[in-house]
Design a protein around this motif. Structure first.
Motif, PDB file in Angstrom:
ATOM      1  N   VAL A  89       0.849  -1.189   0.000  1.00 46.54           N
ATOM      2  CA  VAL A  89       0.000   0.000   0.000  1.00 46.54           C
ATOM      3  C   VAL A  89       0.882   1.236   0.000  1.00 46.54           C
ATOM      4  O   VAL A  89       1.768   1.381   0.847  1.00 46.54           O
ATOM      5  CB  VAL A  89      -0.929   0.014   1.231  1.00 46.54           C
ATOM      6  N   LEU A  90       0.640   2.136  -0.954  1.00 44.68           N
ATOM      7  CA  LEU A  90       1.335   3.417  -0.999  1.00 44.68           C
ATOM      8  C   LEU A  90       0.605   4.370  -0.069  1.00 44.68           C
ATOM      9  O   LEU A  90      -0.502   4.811  -0.357  1.00 44.68           O
ATOM     10  CB  LEU A  90       1.349   3.952  -2.432  1.00 44.68           C
ATOM     11  N   THR A  91       1.191   4.652   1.063  1.00 45.89           N
ATOM     12  CA  THR A  91       0.555   5.480   2.081  1.00 45.89           C
ATOM     13  C   THR A  91       0.928   6.955   1.883  1.00 45.89           C
ATOM     14  O   THR A  91       1.812   7.298   1.092  1.00 45.89           O
ATOM     15  CB  THR A  91       0.969   5.031   3.494  1.00 45.89           C
ATOM     16  N   ALA A  92       0.274   7.817   2.643  1.00 47.43           N
ATOM     17  CA  ALA A  92       0.446   9.252   2.457  1.00 47.43           C
ATOM     18  C   ALA A  92       1.810   9.745   2.910  1.00 47.43           C
ATOM     19  O   ALA A  92       2.414  10.602   2.248  1.00 47.43           O
ATOM     20  CB  ALA A  92      -0.658  10.003   3.205  1.00 47.43           C
ATOM     21  N   GLU A  93       2.331   9.237   4.022  1.00 43.10           N
ATOM     22  CA  GLU A  93       3.550   9.802   4.602  1.00 43.10           C
ATOM     23  C   GLU A  93       4.646   8.778   4.860  1.00 43.10           C
ATOM     24  O   GLU A  93       5.789   9.154   5.119  1.00 43.10           O
ATOM     25  CB  GLU A  93       3.213  10.526   5.908  1.00 43.10           C
ATOM     26  N   GLN A  94       4.327   7.471   4.790  1.00 48.09           N
ATOM     27  CA  GLN A  94       5.326   6.452   5.089  1.00 48.09           C
ATOM     28  C   GLN A  94       5.742   5.666   3.853  1.00 48.09           C
ATOM     29  O   GLN A  94       6.404   4.631   3.971  1.00 48.09           O
ATOM     30  CB  GLN A  94       4.800   5.505   6.171  1.00 48.09           C
ATOM     31  N   GLY A  95       5.335   6.134   2.681  1.00 48.15           N
ATOM     32  CA  GLY A  95       5.714   5.442   1.460  1.00 48.15           C
ATOM     33  C   GLY A  95       4.996   4.111   1.320  1.00 48.15           C
ATOM     34  O   GLY A  95       3.891   3.917   1.845  1.00 48.15           O
ATOM     35  N   VAL A  96       5.634   3.194   0.615  1.00 49.08           N
ATOM     36  CA  VAL A  96       5.024   1.879   0.365  1.00 49.08           C
ATOM     37  C   VAL A  96       5.264   0.980   1.573  1.00 49.08           C
ATOM     38  O   VAL A  96       6.405   0.758   1.989  1.00 49.08           O
ATOM     39  CB  VAL A  96       5.614   1.237  -0.903  1.00 49.08           C
ATOM     40  N   LEU A  97       4.176   0.447   2.101  1.00 50.84           N
ATOM     41  CA  LEU A  97       4.250  -0.486   3.223  1.00 50.84           C
ATOM     42  C   LEU A  97       3.631  -1.813   2.811  1.00 50.84           C
ATOM     43  O   LEU A  97       2.523  -1.844   2.262  1.00 50.84           O
ATOM     44  CB  LEU A  97       3.498   0.070   4.438  1.00 50.84           C
ATOM     45  N   ARG A  98       4.348  -2.884   3.070  1.00 49.51           N
ATOM     46  CA  ARG A  98       3.757  -4.217   2.865  1.00 49.51           C
ATOM     47  C   ARG A  98       2.974  -4.566   4.120  1.00 49.51           C
ATOM     48  O   ARG A  98       3.521  -4.550   5.227  1.00 49.51           O
ATOM     49  CB  ARG A  98       4.820  -5.263   2.592  1.00 49.51           C
ATOM     50  N   CYS A  99       1.707  -4.872   3.948  1.00 47.87           N
ATOM     51  CA  CYS A  99       0.875  -5.196   5.104  1.00 47.87           C
ATOM     52  C   CYS A  99       0.199  -6.539   4.887  1.00 47.87           C
ATOM     53  O   CYS A  99      -0.044  -6.973   3.761  1.00 47.87           O
ATOM     54  CB  CYS A  99      -0.155  -4.101   5.371  1.00 47.87           C
ATOM     55  N   SER A 100      -0.085  -7.204   5.992  1.00 44.37           N
ATOM     56  CA  SER A 100      -0.666  -8.542   5.983  1.00 44.37           C
ATOM     57  C   SER A 100      -1.335  -8.763   7.331  1.00 44.37           C
ATOM     58  O   SER A 100      -1.287  -7.882   8.200  1.00 44.37           O
ATOM     59  CB  SER A 100       0.434  -9.586   5.756  1.00 44.37           C
ATOM     60  N   PRO A 101      -1.924  -9.910   7.559  1.00 45.12           N
ATOM     61  CA  PRO A 101      -2.503 -10.161   8.890  1.00 45.12           C
ATOM     62  C   PRO A 101      -1.472 -10.141  10.012  1.00 45.12           C
ATOM     63  O   PRO A 101      -1.856 -10.027  11.178  1.00 45.12           O
ATOM     64  CB  PRO A 101      -3.122 -11.558   8.727  1.00 45.12           C
ATOM     65  N   THR A 102      -0.180 -10.226   9.673  1.00 44.80           N
ATOM     66  CA  THR A 102       0.847 -10.211  10.726  1.00 44.80           C
ATOM     67  C   THR A 102       1.816  -9.032  10.620  1.00 44.80           C
ATOM     68  O   THR A 102       2.543  -8.757  11.563  1.00 44.80           O
ATOM     69  CB  THR A 102       1.673 -11.518  10.685  1.00 44.80           C
ATOM     70  N   GLU A 103       1.847  -8.330   9.490  1.00 47.73           N
ATOM     71  CA  GLU A 103       2.745  -7.203   9.277  1.00 47.73           C
ATOM     72  C   GLU A 103       1.909  -5.953   9.030  1.00 47.73           C
ATOM     73  O   GLU A 103       1.124  -5.914   8.072  1.00 47.73           O
ATOM     74  CB  GLU A 103       3.662  -7.484   8.078  1.00 47.73           C
ATOM     75  N   HIS A 104       2.032  -4.957   9.889  1.00 51.29           N
ATOM     76  CA  HIS A 104       1.126  -3.805   9.856  1.00 51.29           C
ATOM     77  C   HIS A 104      -0.323  -4.287   9.758  1.00 51.29           C
ATOM     78  O   HIS A 104      -1.060  -3.876   8.850  1.00 51.29           O
ATOM     79  CB  HIS A 104       1.451  -2.888   8.674  1.00 51.29           C
ATOM     80  N   PRO A 105      -0.748  -5.153  10.660  1.00 50.31           N
ATOM     81  CA  PRO A 105      -2.084  -5.758  10.531  1.00 50.31           C
ATOM     82  C   PRO A 105      -3.217  -4.743  10.575  1.00 50.31           C
ATOM     83  O   PRO A 105      -4.247  -4.933   9.907  1.00 50.31           O
ATOM     84  CB  PRO A 105      -2.151  -6.726  11.717  1.00 50.31           C
ATOM     85  N   GLU A 106      -3.044  -3.652  11.347  1.00 49.84           N
ATOM     86  CA  GLU A 106      -4.120  -2.669  11.425  1.00 49.84           C
ATOM     87  C   GLU A 106      -4.316  -1.981  10.069  1.00 49.84           C
ATOM     88  O   GLU A 106      -5.444  -1.714   9.643  1.00 49.84           O
ATOM     89  CB  GLU A 106      -3.831  -1.650  12.532  1.00 49.84           C
ATOM     90  N   LEU A 107      -3.229  -1.730   9.339  1.00 49.02           N
ATOM     91  CA  LEU A 107      -3.334  -1.147   8.001  1.00 49.02           C
ATOM     92  C   LEU A 107      -3.942  -2.151   7.034  1.00 49.02           C
ATOM     93  O   LEU A 107      -4.771  -1.789   6.186  1.00 49.02           O
ATOM     94  CB  LEU A 107      -1.954  -0.702   7.512  1.00 49.02           C
ATOM     95  N   PHE A 108      -3.555  -3.401   7.154  1.00 46.83           N
ATOM     96  CA  PHE A 108      -4.095  -4.440   6.268  1.00 46.83           C
ATOM     97  C   PHE A 108      -5.610  -4.545   6.415  1.00 46.83           C
ATOM     98  O   PHE A 108      -6.349  -4.516   5.418  1.00 46.83           O
ATOM     99  CB  PHE A 108      -3.445  -5.787   6.594  1.00 46.83           C
ATOM    100  N   HIS A 109      -6.093  -4.655   7.644  1.00 46.02           N
ATOM    101  CA  HIS A 109      -7.528  -4.848   7.853  1.00 46.02           C
ATOM    102  C   HIS A 109      -8.321  -3.590   7.520  1.00 46.02           C
ATOM    103  O   HIS A 109      -9.469  -3.686   7.072  1.00 46.02           O
ATOM    104  CB  HIS A 109      -7.786  -5.290   9.292  1.00 46.02           C
ATOM    105  N   ALA A 110      -7.717  -2.419   7.705  1.00 44.13           N
ATOM    106  CA  ALA A 110      -8.405  -1.182   7.328  1.00 44.13           C
ATOM    107  C   ALA A 110      -8.422  -1.006   5.811  1.00 44.13           C
ATOM    108  O   ALA A 110      -9.355  -0.412   5.260  1.00 44.13           O
ATOM    109  CB  ALA A 110      -7.734   0.018   7.987  1.00 44.13           C
TER     110      ALA A 110
END
Length: 461
Positions: A134-155
């Motif tokens: 996910v290309l986020t507004a201020e943190q660049g590209v973040l890989r998210c999954s149920p275990t990595e940045h899970p709150e971003l993944f589920h949102a």
């Protein structure tokens, strides 16, 4: 340019960009003050519209990797479900969850957290995504999954593009024995019979029903249920048995121009419903149909949205809890029939249990969901406001992907604490509300400075 989504309502003047590379997309997003991402424009209302900038992912359409031992497909977000099926169905793989059209992108499907006819077994597509970038507004590209940045993944799953731009994703495909569906049909005389039928066919992997939303009295809710399962090669007839993964050609049609508004009226809709119900086989029936005929019947009619004329249409889809359905569905159907605003494309499904996660605002809940198409008219919005109130009173909510006009109060009451948790995640990853749509501004999802009210929409007609 003038831009609209599949319902052709509303229409916005905006800039549309189609970056061809991840780097180009990143540059566009970084420089923009605010924007919303878009796939193939098959959401119905204003979820993928922004009055300043819309960034389409449709040119980011490369499949990057596939593991045949696990079925894990890695693809850019602009790859369509149709392209995935064209490549993998002949090889014995299928989507774990699919909506009623294959002409949506992988990124769009995740952003809507789409459900299908197998929700009672497979839930939503987000449960089958291993990870997404996910290309986020201020943190660049973040890989998210149920275990990595899970709150971003589920949102992000069901977040309507408000957490950032989905660039890539890994989806788990499932093996199938053929590209054919063994379909069982059941003709129900009323709403009570169709609800009993959903229970009878609860073990079928796929279930869906067409329902007559204009019939009142003892025949209210008369329906035709279709239950399906993948057909084993040995059960296929003739040539199909020897070639179980040969996808048959689809006979395609096209609606070349918008229909005149007089074509779609209560009389014509009633006539269509009566004809459709009369043609359905009596009692129970069984047939072998292709996956295209079972999952995507409308995809064979290109530009079918033009049937609703130049003013466009909105699809109204709600879900109410199972325990409220026996009382709530008859009341809601009676109000729809009384309004004369009925739809000839009314679909009833029974959802199973939906796993919940913090920050996730996925639409399904255990219970019934009904989707109906309504042509845009001056008389429509007050009726939908009444339906909103009824749905909320029965503990239900509306589907954001189909919405073009509900109020901020309606979405907050329908999604409750889940919406609060989602907004907290959004504010963390997008503190200045870079990712916004006409819908998010109307619903106040992200601290927008203004709201668009229903009376504005009616006045614009």
């Amino acid at each position: 340019m003038h831009l609209m989504d599949w319902g052709n309502y509303p229409v916005v003047d905006t800039t549309l960009l189609r970056p061809r590379t991840i780097d180009a997309a990143t540059e566009v997003v970084t420089r923009a003050e605010h924007l919303i991402a878009r796939g193939l424009g098959r959401c119905y209302g204003d979820t993928a519209l922004n009055a300043s900038l819309v960034v389409s992912a449709e040119k980011l359409d490369e499949m990057l990797d596939f593991d045949p031992s696990t079925g894990l497909l890695v693809a850019q977000a602009g790859v369509s479900l149709a392209e995935i099926l064209d490549a993998f169905a002949p090889r014995g793989w299928f989507l774990p969850v699919t909506p009623g059209t294959k002409f949506v992108t992988l990124g769009g499907a995740i952003a809507s957290d789409v459900h299908g006819k197998n929700h009672h077994l497979a839930e939503t597509i987000g449960r089958h995504i291993a990870w997404c970038d996910v290309l986020t507004a201020e943190q660049g590209v973040l890989r998210c999954s149920p275990t990595e940045h899970p709150e971003l993944f589920h949102a992000t799953c069901g977040g309507m593009g408000l957490t950032g731009v989905i660039l890539r994703a890994a989806i788990r495909l499932v093996r199938v024995p053929s590209v054919w569906i063994r379909q069982q049909g059941y003709k129900a005389r009323n709403l009570e019979e169709i609800m009993d039928a959903f229970d009878t066919y609860a073990q079928a992997p796929f279930t869906v029903a067409w329902i007559d939303c204009l019939k009142r009295g003892p025949a209210m809710g008369r329906s035709f249920l279709m239950a399906g399962d993948w057909a084993d090669p040995d059960s296929l007839p003739g040539k199909q048995r020897g070639r179980p993964f040969a996808v048959p050609a689809v006979r395609e049609r096209n609606v070349p121009i918008p229909f005149p508004s007089v074509v779609l009226n209560p009389l014509s809709v009633r006539a269509f419903n009566a004809l459709y119900y009369a043609k359905a086989p009596r009692g129970t029936s069984e047939s072998i149909v292709s996956y295209n005929a079972f999952f995507y019947p409308l995809d064979a009619v290109h530009n079918w949205n033009r049937i609703y004329g130049k003013r466009g249409f909105t699809q109204y889809q709600f879900a109410i809890p199972r325990e409220a359905a026996k009382e709530g569905l008859p009341q809601i159907l009676d109000r729809i029939a009384a309004s004369g605003q009925g739809s000839f494309l009314a679909v009833l499904k029974l959802f199973g249990k939906q796993t919940t996660f913090p920050g996730n605002i996925s639409f399904p809940m255990e219970g019934y969901t009904l989707a109906l198409d309504f042509p845009i008219t001056r008389a429509l919005f007050p009726v939908l406001d009444e339906l909103d109130a009824m749905v909320l009173d029965y503990g239900g909510r509306l589907y954001l992907t189909k919405d073009a006009r509900m109020s901020a109060a309606t979405v907050r009451r329908g999604y409750g604490k889940a919406l609060d948790a989602f907004l907290e995640v959004k504010s963390r990853y997008d503190p200045h509300n870079k990712f916004r749509s006409l819908q998010s501004q109307r619903l106040g999802l992200g601290g927008a400075a203004f709201l668009l009210h229903n009376d504005h929409a009616v006045a614009a007609l």
